[in-house]
Design a protein around this motif. Sequence first.
Motif, PDB file in Angstrom:
ATOM      1  N   PHE A  73      23.451   4.706  78.442  1.00 45.12           N
ATOM      2  CA  PHE A  73      24.237   3.849  77.575  1.00 45.12           C
ATOM      3  C   PHE A  73      24.106   4.318  76.134  1.00 45.12           C
ATOM      4  O   PHE A  73      23.246   5.123  75.811  1.00 45.12           O
ATOM      5  CB  PHE A  73      23.747   2.407  77.682  1.00 45.12           C
ATOM      6  N   ASP A  74      24.940   3.803  75.303  1.00 49.21           N
ATOM      7  CA  ASP A  74      24.809   4.065  73.882  1.00 49.21           C
ATOM      8  C   ASP A  74      24.014   2.948  73.254  1.00 49.21           C
ATOM      9  O   ASP A  74      24.350   1.784  73.414  1.00 49.21           O
ATOM     10  CB  ASP A  74      26.193   4.101  73.214  1.00 49.21           C
ATOM     11  N   PHE A 100      20.585  10.275  62.741  1.00 44.58           N
ATOM     12  CA  PHE A 100      20.280  11.572  63.328  1.00 44.58           C
ATOM     13  C   PHE A 100      20.350  12.647  62.271  1.00 44.58           C
ATOM     14  O   PHE A 100      20.914  12.462  61.210  1.00 44.58           O
ATOM     15  CB  PHE A 100      21.288  11.904  64.425  1.00 44.58           C
ATOM     16  N   ALA A 119      15.327   4.874  71.862  1.00 43.24           N
ATOM     17  CA  ALA A 119      15.619   5.433  73.182  1.00 43.24           C
ATOM     18  C   ALA A 119      16.419   6.726  73.069  1.00 43.24           C
ATOM     19  O   ALA A 119      16.211   7.673  73.819  1.00 43.24           O
ATOM     20  CB  ALA A 119      16.372   4.408  74.025  1.00 43.24           C
ATOM     21  N   LEU A 164      21.411  14.593  71.179  1.00 42.10           N
ATOM     22  CA  LEU A 164      20.645  13.493  70.612  1.00 42.10           C
ATOM     23  C   LEU A 164      20.146  13.831  69.229  1.00 42.10           C
ATOM     24  O   LEU A 164      19.827  12.971  68.445  1.00 42.10           O
ATOM     25  CB  LEU A 164      19.471  13.166  71.523  1.00 42.10           C
ATOM     26  N   ARG A 165      20.026  15.108  68.935  1.00 41.22           N
ATOM     27  CA  ARG A 165      19.500  15.479  67.643  1.00 41.22           C
ATOM     28  C   ARG A 165      20.586  15.543  66.571  1.00 41.22           C
ATOM     29  O   ARG A 165      20.302  15.509  65.401  1.00 41.22           O
ATOM     30  CB  ARG A 165      18.741  16.805  67.734  1.00 41.22           C
ATOM     31  N   GLN A 166      21.824  15.687  67.028  1.00 44.60           N
ATOM     32  CA  GLN A 166      22.888  15.776  66.034  1.00 44.60           C
ATOM     33  C   GLN A 166      23.264  14.399  65.548  1.00 44.60           C
ATOM     34  O   GLN A 166      23.230  13.448  66.292  1.00 44.60           O
ATOM     35  CB  GLN A 166      24.139  16.410  66.653  1.00 44.60           C
ATOM     36  N   GLU A 167      23.666  14.395  64.325  1.00 43.46           N
ATOM     37  CA  GLU A 167      24.173  13.126  63.840  1.00 43.46           C
ATOM     38  C   GLU A 167      25.671  13.109  64.023  1.00 43.46           C
ATOM     39  O   GLU A 167      26.366  14.036  63.664  1.00 43.46           O
ATOM     40  CB  GLU A 167      23.861  12.957  62.359  1.00 43.46           C
ATOM     41  N   HIS A 202      29.077   9.098  68.058  1.00 43.85           N
ATOM     42  CA  HIS A 202      28.112   9.582  69.036  1.00 43.85           C
ATOM     43  C   HIS A 202      28.176   8.834  70.371  1.00 43.85           C
ATOM     44  O   HIS A 202      28.032   7.630  70.434  1.00 43.85           O
ATOM     45  CB  HIS A 202      26.725   9.398  68.428  1.00 43.85           C
ATOM     46  N   THR A 203      28.426   9.553  71.416  1.00 44.44           N
ATOM     47  CA  THR A 203      28.339   8.943  72.741  1.00 44.44           C
ATOM     48  C   THR A 203      27.501   9.846  73.600  1.00 44.44           C
ATOM     49  O   THR A 203      27.459  11.048  73.388  1.00 44.44           O
ATOM     50  CB  THR A 203      29.702   8.813  73.419  1.00 44.44           C
ATOM     51  N   LEU A 204      26.858   9.273  74.542  1.00 44.57           N
ATOM     52  CA  LEU A 204      26.130  10.116  75.456  1.00 44.57           C
ATOM     53  C   LEU A 204      26.458   9.639  76.854  1.00 44.57           C
ATOM     54  O   LEU A 204      25.748   8.852  77.440  1.00 44.57           O
ATOM     55  CB  LEU A 204      24.636  10.050  75.177  1.00 44.57           C
ATOM     56  N   LEU A 261       8.866  10.951  72.999  1.00 43.99           N
ATOM     57  CA  LEU A 261       9.630  12.194  72.914  1.00 43.99           C
ATOM     58  C   LEU A 261       8.988  13.337  73.666  1.00 43.99           C
ATOM     59  O   LEU A 261       9.426  14.455  73.592  1.00 43.99           O
ATOM     60  CB  LEU A 261       9.762  12.594  71.452  1.00 43.99           C
ATOM     61  N   CYS A 299      15.470  13.196  76.516  1.00 40.22           N
ATOM     62  CA  CYS A 299      15.260  11.794  76.239  1.00 40.22           C
ATOM     63  C   CYS A 299      16.597  11.092  76.379  1.00 40.22           C
ATOM     64  O   CYS A 299      17.519  11.340  75.614  1.00 40.22           O
ATOM     65  CB  CYS A 299      14.719  11.647  74.826  1.00 40.22           C
ATOM     66  N   LEU A 300      16.721  10.284  77.388  1.00 41.06           N
ATOM     67  CA  LEU A 300      18.012   9.653  77.643  1.00 41.06           C
ATOM     68  C   LEU A 300      17.908   8.151  77.441  1.00 41.06           C
ATOM     69  O   LEU A 300      16.906   7.547  77.814  1.00 41.06           O
ATOM     70  CB  LEU A 300      18.451   9.937  79.076  1.00 41.06           C
ATOM     71  N   PRO A 301      18.900   7.579  76.835  1.00 42.57           N
ATOM     72  CA  PRO A 301      18.877   6.143  76.649  1.00 42.57           C
ATOM     73  C   PRO A 301      19.183   5.455  77.971  1.00 42.57           C
ATOM     74  O   PRO A 301      20.281   5.582  78.514  1.00 42.57           O
ATOM     75  CB  PRO A 301      19.998   5.905  75.641  1.00 42.57           C
TER      76      PRO A 301
END
Lengths: 902, 200
Positions: free
Chosen positions: A69-70, A121, A157, B53-56, B60-62, B122, B127-129
């Motif tokens: 999730f975000d 970030f 997270a 995850l490191r980029q701003e 942002h979606t993952l 970390l 590392c996944l949300p």
Amino acid sequence: MTDSPSTEPDPDWDKLWSIFHDALEIEESERAAWVADACGDNGELEGRIEELLASHVATDHVLDRPPVFDELGPDGQFKAGQRVGVYRILEHLGEGGMGAVYLAEQLEPVQRRVALKVIKFGMDTREVVARFQRERQALAMMSHPNIAVALDAGATAEGRPYFAMELVEGVPFTTYCDSHRLSVRQRLELFRDVCKGVHHAHQKGIVHRDLKPSNALITHQEGVPIPKVIDFGVAKAMDPAGGEIGQLTSAGGRVGTPDYMSPEQRQGAEGDIDTRSDIYSLGVFLFEILTGVLPHRSRERASASTSARATEGDSPTTSALLSRLEVSEAEEAARLRSTSRDRLTRELKGDLDWIVAKAMAAGREFRYSSSAELAADIDRFLNLEPVLAGPPSAFYRFRKLVLRNRLAFAVAAVAGTLTLVLGIGLLVSSVRLHWALSIAEEENRRAEAVTDFLIESFEVSDPSSSHGRTVTAREVLDRGSARIDEGLASEPELRLRLMEVIATVYSKLGLSQSSIGHLERIVEERRRQSSADPLELGASLHALGAELARSGSFGPADQVLREALALRRQGGDGQMLDIAATLHQLGTLSLRSGNLAEADRLLTEALALRQTQANPNHGEVAQSLNNLGALRLAEGKLEAAADFQRRALELRRAEFGLVHPTVAASSNNLGRALDRMGETEAAASLYHQALDIWKETLGPDHPHLASPLSNLANLYFSQHEVELALEFSQRAVAIQEVALGEDHPTTLKVRHNRGEMLLRSGQIDLAEPVLWEILAAERRVLPDQHPQLASTLVMLGYLLELRGRYSDGEESVREALEIRISALPKGHRQIGEAQLILGRNLVRQERFEEGEELLLACRTIFVDFHGPDHERSRESAKQLAVLYGAWGRFEDQELWRGRASG
Amino acid sequence: MGRGRQIRSLGERPEAGEITGLLQDWAEGNEETHTQLMELIYGELCRLASSRLRQERSDHTLQTSALVHEAYLRLLGQKQVSWQDRGHFFAMAARMMRRILVNHARDRVCAKRGGGVEHLPLEESVCLPMDRPEECIAVDEALGALAAVHPQQAKVVELRYFGGLNRDEIGESLGLSRPTIARRLRVARIWLYRYLHGES
């Protein structure tokens, strides 16, 4: 039909699925009617289809929730109620350059409200958190009404770095002042408190790096406005180590706020940023709260030009800037300060201009040397006294003053070094005393050469260097050492003596390896000299042995000292005191390596020699008594230990008076013996006496204070006064860190004890980072085989075992065990300790045979050393019972359980 | 399978075009390339997940689908690729994504059980949300059970849930029509619901 989830024969099967699939193509509102129609009069079929449809459209179906999730909502913020680490978001408070700030609730280990700053970030989170962890201990030691520190750092997270900070409910400094129309005087009063808070942090070695009015919040306590500087610990963690230029934050700038940054900070040289960089920012801060504008406002504010300008250092004065403003702007500024434009200009002109200019000087050597000094000058201004800062024309005089002080510093430093040498001579042995005195008795030319040498060495160093005394002194020594090689080749004897001085000072600074290096060269050269005097060589060997012993290299130390002893014994009766000194060293070494019988023999002989002198040196006799007392303590003969220490104390009191450093040492040691006997009240009183005497004779920051502080900490710890214990141990650590530096072996010892207390009081989360830090430092500083390193490894191993990280724990304890086996005599109880912990770990890993071997070995050691009823003996029996139980050998289990309970 | 083969480390990038060759090799029946392909895709997905995850980025979606597609673009580029190759790639990517997600979910659950405050989450390479790691593991297990009776349906769910693929892409991967995919998904959906809610 492969699409159907059943294999049982069912006449309606195909029809069921066919209607089901078709039904899902129908609008939901018409679906039920359509299904009823399709099923005709088959009510059972209709029911099953309805059930299927119900499961299919179930709202909380796992397949409707993607596995990841975000964490941020569509607005780019955390939602109230969301968890971040051990925090729960309550409310979004605001946005800053680096990220968002939330009101959050910490859920464990304590419940409290914090401000949670979540960074955008663009930074290496792991690095940020690691940098924070490095400062964590220092931050934890800060406590001042005017500062709020970062409490914790971690990663969300998705890996965004965050900081949890002490929650301050207040408004930014400028907002508060303007909305209350505070006068210049009122603003200065608040600003002075800001300086005091900053000074407190500076004393703990913490530089803020991002001081500005928006980082100072004004809170109200009982109606009184109190400023609190926030974000301590944040900027440093955000700034890349090593000061890589060009490392940018997400906001597109370097960490810190360009308008408030000192020139050196803007140039981005990491090593160059010290407390004086904060002083500069405070200057800008002061400028802004006085005038309402930033110093560089009148010029282009493009970052390149600001950078160039600030380096030039021609900041406009506050009053001049005011006159440059538009009339309306200046009038507004005056109105917000409850005054008129003319009055404001007059108020700022002169002293305040100078104060700001001095704080904001481009060259940091011209700034206030501390935040407290700045606060004091504000106070002087408020009390209408002349301020320290002067007009620019006074810089010349100021410079003179600095130069005068520098000379004074150099002289003081030379005196200090000589005192140090003399002091060590007293403490270590009479031999050193002779050397030190003989330096003083050298013919004039030589004495001058020495003095010149020392003065020149000190002059090349920068006394105001940011990194504390240790580094500066080290630089001096390193340079001095090089200069000896270059400059004194024609004076071999003088050269050796100076090398001895240097070696001694290195040793005092805890730079054992450098000291040993010099002493080894001295010994080598003396051996090479054709006219070598065996007694000179003996003296050098003695010094080398003492240093090796201090650094924990017991084996080599023993060898070298024995050679020294042999040489001195050849010297005959005239050398009795020197022989006694070496015997004393050797005995002390045996004591430390656990060879108690040998220690007894050597120390007793040393004492006898010292006592039988026609004219005994009472100080030395007391020293022998002292170490014999320590030996008896190690043997567990507490009464005898107390007896020796009491005699030493009386002797020293008679010889040196009631208030003398060595009297404090004896009080402290007698306290330890009584402490062990359970006479805690008397012990505590003696510790406090030691503390007071040392404080009076050596000053409140002297490293010796750490010992009684540590002892008091241990004493309170044993009485389960954990908070008090941790407070004392923290003071001990603070003293050592300031006096000797973080990595000095003695500091490490105290930090080590503190880590042990944290671990033993079950504060595992606090203990873990502390122990890792200590381990890293010990690996850097101590020799590979040092007993203290082994002890840290044992603790870490134990902690990792508690964490369930058995194989990591095993690795750690195993290394410790190897060190102890090679450094300690066979059967030493510390070997037993390591075996006990390792054995227990292996049992948890179900490696029973290996575990059994270790546990039996430690059991033997404990029983031999303490007897079968001692707590350690029983503990090992208990672990053996656990082992056999887990192994299924129940008879053995019973047997050992019996032994465990006695 | 090539056991002795040197597995590429996660940081190391595969060379452009390498994977197309491997896909073709594999399609021609060279089973050994299978492991190699899997490791390549696994590494690329992990790398992408961490770097994203490191980029701003404000947008942002993952999502797993985004990762899979980005991995596709990086590994295969804009090359003309046959639809079979594309399908194979997605199937493997979904399988690897499943491995990553489930491993990660297990770590998370373990960390939770281990108790204590986690200061440095970390340490894992990715590392996944994850909101509900337990659920991810449950789906994985349920899919295992489903695969035992209806491997085709399990495959569809894997592509959908773990790979984040849409129906067309699933169809491409499995060589099935859109309606068939829709039907299989529906049945699997019911099956999973009942399995996870303790019904038969």
